[in-house]
Design a protein around this motif. Sequence first.
Motif, PDB file in Angstrom:
ATOM      1  N   LEU A  49      -0.751  -1.365  -9.374  1.00 52.03           N
ATOM      2  CA  LEU A  49      -0.439  -2.406 -10.362  1.00 52.03           C
ATOM      3  C   LEU A  49       0.934  -2.287 -11.014  1.00 52.03           C
ATOM      4  O   LEU A  49       1.328  -1.232 -11.353  1.00 52.03           O
ATOM      5  N   ALA A  50       1.700  -3.389 -11.279  1.00 51.71           N
ATOM      6  CA  ALA A  50       3.035  -3.314 -11.850  1.00 51.71           C
ATOM      7  C   ALA A  50       3.394  -4.482 -12.741  1.00 51.71           C
ATOM      8  O   ALA A  50       3.368  -5.583 -12.280  1.00 51.71           O
TER       9      ALA A  50
ATOM     10  N   GLN B 131       0.200   2.003 -15.406  1.00 52.17           N
ATOM     11  CA  GLN B 131      -0.775   2.902 -14.802  1.00 52.17           C
ATOM     12  C   GLN B 131      -2.172   2.386 -15.118  1.00 52.17           C
ATOM     13  O   GLN B 131      -2.538   2.217 -16.281  1.00 52.17           O
ATOM     14  N   HIS B 132      -2.978   2.136 -14.066  1.00 52.33           N
ATOM     15  CA  HIS B 132      -4.262   1.490 -14.305  1.00 52.33           C
ATOM     16  C   HIS B 132      -5.185   1.713 -13.118  1.00 52.33           C
ATOM     17  O   HIS B 132      -4.746   2.110 -12.037  1.00 52.33           O
TER      18      HIS B 132
ATOM     19  N   ILE C 166      -6.539   1.622  -7.526  1.00 52.27           N
ATOM     20  CA  ILE C 166      -5.712   2.420  -8.426  1.00 52.27           C
ATOM     21  C   ILE C 166      -4.287   1.901  -8.335  1.00 52.27           C
ATOM     22  O   ILE C 166      -3.731   1.772  -7.251  1.00 52.27           O
ATOM     23  N   VAL C 167      -3.720   1.598  -9.485  1.00 54.48           N
ATOM     24  CA  VAL C 167      -2.340   1.098  -9.561  1.00 54.48           C
ATOM     25  C   VAL C 167      -1.452   2.203 -10.124  1.00 54.48           C
ATOM     26  O   VAL C 167      -1.691   2.709 -11.216  1.00 54.48           O
ATOM     27  N   THR C 168      -0.444   2.584  -9.357  1.00 54.71           N
ATOM     28  CA  THR C 168       0.509   3.590  -9.825  1.00 54.71           C
ATOM     29  C   THR C 168       1.666   2.903 -10.526  1.00 54.71           C
ATOM     30  O   THR C 168       2.227   1.931 -10.014  1.00 54.71           O
ATOM     31  N   SER C 169       2.030   3.393 -11.704  1.00 59.45           N
ATOM     32  CA  SER C 169       3.092   2.771 -12.484  1.00 59.45           C
ATOM     33  C   SER C 169       4.451   2.959 -11.819  1.00 59.45           C
ATOM     34  O   SER C 169       4.581   3.697 -10.833  1.00 59.45           O
TER      35      SER C 169
ATOM     36  N   ASP D 282      -8.470   7.287 -20.002  1.00 60.89           N
ATOM     37  CA  ASP D 282      -7.157   7.711 -19.524  1.00 60.89           C
ATOM     38  C   ASP D 282      -7.028   7.260 -18.082  1.00 60.89           C
ATOM     39  O   ASP D 282      -7.754   7.729 -17.193  1.00 60.89           O
ATOM     40  N   TYR D 283      -6.105   6.336 -17.820  1.00 59.74           N
ATOM     41  CA  TYR D 283      -5.967   5.772 -16.469  1.00 59.74           C
ATOM     42  C   TYR D 283      -5.126   6.649 -15.548  1.00 59.74           C
ATOM     43  O   TYR D 283      -4.746   6.228 -14.452  1.00 59.74           O
ATOM     44  N   ASN D 284      -4.851   7.866 -15.970  1.00 60.14           N
ATOM     45  CA  ASN D 284      -4.091   8.793 -15.136  1.00 60.14           C
ATOM     46  C   ASN D 284      -4.978   9.684 -14.286  1.00 60.14           C
ATOM     47  O   ASN D 284      -4.472  10.498 -13.513  1.00 60.14           O
TER      48      ASN D 284
END
Length: 475
Positions: free
Chosen positions: A14-15, A318-319, A331-334, A468-470
């Motif tokens: 996700l961005a 980050q999500h 999973i979306v990496t920032s 915590d989305y990490n």
Amino acid sequence: MKKTKLLCLCVGMLALGGCSRLQGQQGEPVAGSDIIIERDTEEDREEGPTAPDLPPEETTIEALHLPELGTETRTVNPEIVIASDIHYLAKELTDFGSAFQEMAETEDGKMVSYVWEITDAFLEEVIERRPQVLILAGDLTLNGERVSQEVLAQQLQRVKDAGIGVAVIPGNHDINNSKACSFKGNDRIPAEPTSPEQFVKIYENFGYGEAVSRDPASLSYTYELIDGTWLLMLDSCQYEKGALVGGMIRNDTYQWIDKVMEDAWNEERRVIAVSHHNLLDESRIYEEDCTIEHAEELERKLDEWEVGLFLSGHLHVQHYKSSRRYKIDEIVTSALSVSPCQYGVLQFFGPENYFYSTEMTNVTDWAERKGNPDRNLQDFDQYADEFLQKFFYEKAREELEGKELGPDEIRNMAELYAMLNVQAVAGRAYEIRDYVMAAPYYEVWQEYERTSILAMYMNEILEDAVVDYNEKRRP
């Protein structure tokens, strides 16, 4: 009909800025406020995910031993590293004059002025980790400049030379982008954009030249990892008539996906799917340009093949989220180019047995090793946090100045908005959720809940700020 013997893992992320929030250390004050963030210990935290124990012995993947020249062997970490939205710009395209500085201060919170240091520090960390593969989930360049692609490819060759696989996929900024330009003095000068054919040629050593299968209808392909897992690298970008922000999967690509998955089933391969755009509606505010068009069709297709995980980028936040209709996690990496400059690390043991976590790129340590005297690099985490705080503060201030508010109200409301958004970008808004909702100026924001997109987004962040989305683990 589902193929029950196939283990499929789908990956998408996700961005925000691509579709683009506070990173405090324990006991340190948050910039622009009096609040102090105290990191919960595992004992104190009652809700939200915690760092997991190591997977059971029977499910762990043994270290992989690869032959090198001669008779020696090299140990490879079975981890997968994922990064997205580097937004690299070749130094040849700027003289660091006023046009570049103006762009760098307003580019959706991206730290374009330090993209070279961030990228170099990140790649050194990847080489030190020695994962199976480095996945780059699109928006490799600022605006698709051909020269930027070529210089970044030269940087990636260092990773490849270290024996680490690299697999890239384009983002909406990367191909046929009319915004491609160089910066000289006060002027922006058009630069050569990257065509689809050039993209494949430039990144031939980073996925395309090693593809198990190539989609004739797009730049999608499959890439085989050392442990036999296949990466389903999905080109979700629209660039036939110029670069569009939103994403889609072409009709012919669905036929190719079926063929790939049939082959994977026959060969009993696990599959991880990756795209730049998001599979699920990770944000109700930014659905239109972030979620793949008609994504429900892709969801259904992946579910048919029992795909359990999807990784993406694009959202700059980050999500993660689980599908309401199917057994699929996304999973979306920032964005690597946006504070706190995170990347993802995936330990994959099967579609229902994996652990994902994030790491912050340590630019300060990199600067110390290189002897770089730049003061911003000496405490880069603080600089990056303040840079992003300022971006969101100015965004809120500009909107609030059009309303009947006093200067103190505008300042305090903008600070609150910036604080919350910086935390959300980092995937840690849950840490200050209660503080924000109890703040007097949050109540003032609520007066504009139906008329301000910023107020609406604040409320969505707060509603969503429960974990915590990490970290994401199954089972």
